[in-house]
Design a protein around this motif. Sequence first.
Motif, PDB file in Angstrom:
ATOM      1  N   PRO A 126       0.845  -1.199   0.000  1.00  0.00           N
ATOM      2  CA  PRO A 126       0.000   0.000   0.000  1.00  0.00           C
ATOM      3  C   PRO A 126       0.880   1.249   0.000  1.00  0.00           C
ATOM      4  O   PRO A 126       1.889   1.302   0.701  1.00  0.00           O
ATOM      5  N   VAL A 127       0.506   2.235  -0.783  1.00  0.00           N
ATOM      6  CA  VAL A 127       1.274   3.478  -0.878  1.00  0.00           C
ATOM      7  C   VAL A 127       0.353   4.661  -0.601  1.00  0.00           C
ATOM      8  O   VAL A 127      -0.770   4.717  -1.106  1.00  0.00           O
ATOM      9  N   THR A 128       0.838   5.596   0.202  1.00  0.00           N
ATOM     10  CA  THR A 128       0.087   6.820   0.483  1.00  0.00           C
ATOM     11  C   THR A 128       0.960   8.017   0.132  1.00  0.00           C
ATOM     12  O   THR A 128       2.089   8.115   0.602  1.00  0.00           O
ATOM     13  N   ILE A 129       0.431   8.892  -0.710  1.00  0.00           N
ATOM     14  CA  ILE A 129       1.154  10.097  -1.123  1.00  0.00           C
ATOM     15  C   ILE A 129       0.541  11.301  -0.421  1.00  0.00           C
ATOM     16  O   ILE A 129      -0.682  11.454  -0.380  1.00  0.00           O
ATOM     17  N   PHE A 130       1.398  12.169   0.108  1.00  0.00           N
ATOM     18  CA  PHE A 130       0.955  13.407   0.738  1.00  0.00           C
ATOM     19  C   PHE A 130       1.521  14.580  -0.059  1.00  0.00           C
ATOM     20  O   PHE A 130       2.738  14.717  -0.189  1.00  0.00           O
ATOM     21  N   THR A 131       0.650  15.405  -0.605  1.00  0.00           N
ATOM     22  CA  THR A 131       1.071  16.569  -1.379  1.00  0.00           C
ATOM     23  C   THR A 131       0.324  17.797  -0.889  1.00  0.00           C
ATOM     24  O   THR A 131      -0.837  17.699  -0.473  1.00  0.00           O
ATOM     25  N   ASP A 132       0.967  18.956  -0.949  1.00  0.00           N
ATOM     26  CA  ASP A 132       0.265  20.187  -0.572  1.00  0.00           C
ATOM     27  C   ASP A 132      -0.252  20.922  -1.810  1.00  0.00           C
ATOM     28  O   ASP A 132      -0.705  22.061  -1.727  1.00  0.00           O
ATOM     29  N   SER A 133      -0.194  20.248  -2.965  1.00  0.00           N
ATOM     30  CA  SER A 133      -0.647  20.846  -4.219  1.00  0.00           C
ATOM     31  C   SER A 133      -2.099  20.466  -4.518  1.00  0.00           C
ATOM     32  O   SER A 133      -2.408  19.303  -4.786  1.00  0.00           O
ATOM     33  N   SER A 134      -2.983  21.447  -4.493  1.00  0.00           N
ATOM     34  CA  SER A 134      -4.386  21.199  -4.847  1.00  0.00           C
ATOM     35  C   SER A 134      -4.489  20.760  -6.306  1.00  0.00           C
ATOM     36  O   SER A 134      -5.321  19.911  -6.658  1.00  0.00           O
ATOM     37  N   TYR A 135      -3.627  21.333  -7.139  1.00  0.00           N
ATOM     38  CA  TYR A 135      -3.634  21.001  -8.563  1.00  0.00           C
ATOM     39  C   TYR A 135      -3.284  19.527  -8.780  1.00  0.00           C
ATOM     40  O   TYR A 135      -4.019  18.790  -9.461  1.00  0.00           O
ATOM     41  N   ALA A 136      -2.170  19.085  -8.198  1.00  0.00           N
ATOM     42  CA  ALA A 136      -1.750  17.694  -8.375  1.00  0.00           C
ATOM     43  C   ALA A 136      -2.793  16.736  -7.806  1.00  0.00           C
ATOM     44  O   ALA A 136      -3.124  15.714  -8.418  1.00  0.00           O
ATOM     45  N   HIS A 137      -3.306  17.071  -6.644  1.00  0.00           N
ATOM     46  CA  HIS A 137      -4.336  16.230  -6.023  1.00  0.00           C
ATOM     47  C   HIS A 137      -5.571  16.158  -6.907  1.00  0.00           C
ATOM     48  O   HIS A 137      -6.168  15.093  -7.098  1.00  0.00           O
ATOM     49  N   GLY A 138      -5.937  17.295  -7.490  1.00  0.00           N
ATOM     50  CA  GLY A 138      -7.140  17.347  -8.312  1.00  0.00           C
ATOM     51  C   GLY A 138      -7.040  16.542  -9.593  1.00  0.00           C
ATOM     52  O   GLY A 138      -7.924  15.735  -9.902  1.00  0.00           O
ATOM     53  N   VAL A 139      -5.946  16.738 -10.349  1.00  0.00           N
ATOM     54  CA  VAL A 139      -5.838  16.062 -11.651  1.00  0.00           C
ATOM     55  C   VAL A 139      -5.517  14.573 -11.511  1.00  0.00           C
ATOM     56  O   VAL A 139      -5.808  13.784 -12.411  1.00  0.00           O
ATOM     57  N   LEU A 140      -4.943  14.185 -10.380  1.00  0.00           N
ATOM     58  CA  LEU A 140      -4.571  12.779 -10.208  1.00  0.00           C
ATOM     59  C   LEU A 140      -5.586  11.974  -9.410  1.00  0.00           C
ATOM     60  O   LEU A 140      -5.661  10.754  -9.547  1.00  0.00           O
ATOM     61  N   SER A 141      -6.369  12.668  -8.576  1.00  0.00           N
ATOM     62  CA  SER A 141      -7.224  11.924  -7.654  1.00  0.00           C
ATOM     63  C   SER A 141      -8.693  12.333  -7.667  1.00  0.00           C
ATOM     64  O   SER A 141      -9.552  11.540  -7.300  1.00  0.00           O
ATOM     65  N   LEU A 142      -8.983  13.559  -8.092  1.00  0.00           N
ATOM     66  CA  LEU A 142     -10.361  14.053  -8.003  1.00  0.00           C
ATOM     67  C   LEU A 142     -11.073  14.133  -9.347  1.00  0.00           C
ATOM     68  O   LEU A 142     -12.210  14.602  -9.419  1.00  0.00           O
ATOM     69  N   GLY A 143     -10.401  13.711 -10.398  1.00  0.00           N
ATOM     70  CA  GLY A 143     -11.041  13.713 -11.707  1.00  0.00           C
ATOM     71  C   GLY A 143     -11.021  15.046 -12.435  1.00  0.00           C
ATOM     72  O   GLY A 143     -11.751  15.235 -13.415  1.00  0.00           O
TER      73      GLY A 143
END
Length: 230
Positions: free
Chosen positions: A155-172
Amino acid sequence: MKKNKPTWKRMRLKGKKVWMATGIDGKPILKNRKVRIKYQLDKNYEYWVYEKGLEAIDPIQLETIRSDREPCEEKNIISRPGRAPLEDKTTKAGISIFTDGACSGNPGPSGIGAILYFGEHEKEISRHIGIATNNIAELEAIKTGLLEIKNRKLPVTIFTDSSYAHGVLSLGWKARKNIDLVRSIKKLISTFNELTIFKVKGHAGLEGNEIANRLATEAILKGNKKKTPQ
């Protein structure tokens, strides 16, 4: 007149044990209503956080140490968990990656930073990536961290403070720029059995995020030094 060295007192910040600097009177050393802390006494990195976020540790567990002791003594006292906590979120047994991207100008000279935690092991990555935007640097940091992992069944968990990266990779979110880079990271993510991306608040005293930010910033400085004529 010789300046008194602080005493370091064991405290807890968001579930994580830290060292807080106190004066000879035992009171916290304050600056702009913030207190000075360290995560590890044998490191030079220090942070300033609001005092209200700190909690006293049970007296039975309480430890204090003079800052002028030898580093070897400090190392024996420090308790160093394998993974950094994330406020009220907990990660499953596996690999945790904190990533950050930085640039001087947008676009401008850029660097990426990442720190990977697995049990008691950790690995830091600091790399200059040339001229790029901040969003590209954030994405490249995530990609670089993931490429370091050989066993993709964990299992891998990534922590980023980038809303952009989180959005395009995880939120669609639909990527309007950096399309090829986003696509390549999504393809990479698909090779892992279990992967989660969390958005964290930047510069809020979270150890992994602070380290990743430092590594990204250092990468820019190192890259600039290489270009400076001797």
